[in-house]
Design a protein around this motif. Sequence first.
Motif: not given
Length: 227
Positions: A109, A111, A113
């Motif tokens: 994933r 996206t 952080t």
Amino acid sequence: MSGRAQILGQIRRSLGRDGPIEGAAREGCEARLTDPPRGLIPERSQQEAAALHRLFVEKAEAASCTVAEIGSLRQAPDAIAEYLTRENLPAEIRMGAHPDLEAIPFEQRPTLTVTKGRTDGSHAVSLAAAFAGAAETGTLALLSGPEGPTSLNFLPETEIVLLRKSAIVGPYEDIWQRLRARNNQAGGMPRTVNLITGPSRTGDIEQTIELGAHGPLRLHILIVDDV
């Protein structure tokens, strides 16, 4: 003599134990340390594993937690991302160095952080790994240390906690039993054991419950099926 030694010395003298502990007193201390007595155990926490699992979820949700269940750590990135999206939260999480957390394949994933370490309060979402969960009250036990900085449990507004299904026990006494076993193997106790039941709350003002008073506003539990 240090202040600690002075205080302990005063306690010993008040108990009439100013000298070495010998005989029956020493035997009693050793017996208590070797086989600690258990308190009264609620009947509801004396059930089979499947029933304790259901009870934990019931109690956690009653304490204003949200709970999701996943089949493995590989499903964690999607589950976390979906929760953050649903709650309109930033796709950024701060976590400790617990082996279970480091084993999560966050690269699935991109996206998300992910950063590691303590927080100074500037992180909105934290991710922690629970040592155990008590079905008795839907309570999580989290241990302090590099694997789980205590600041992650109190400063972010949202905390996500990973709990292995096999770590769900009945009463609190079972948590301490597991912790003693861990101590015997690892050779040390954590500095702090945080017992967390639901998001932070207070009812001080007109007896109206307010969430997020002195800790997370949201507590989301991810139960991982490892049985």
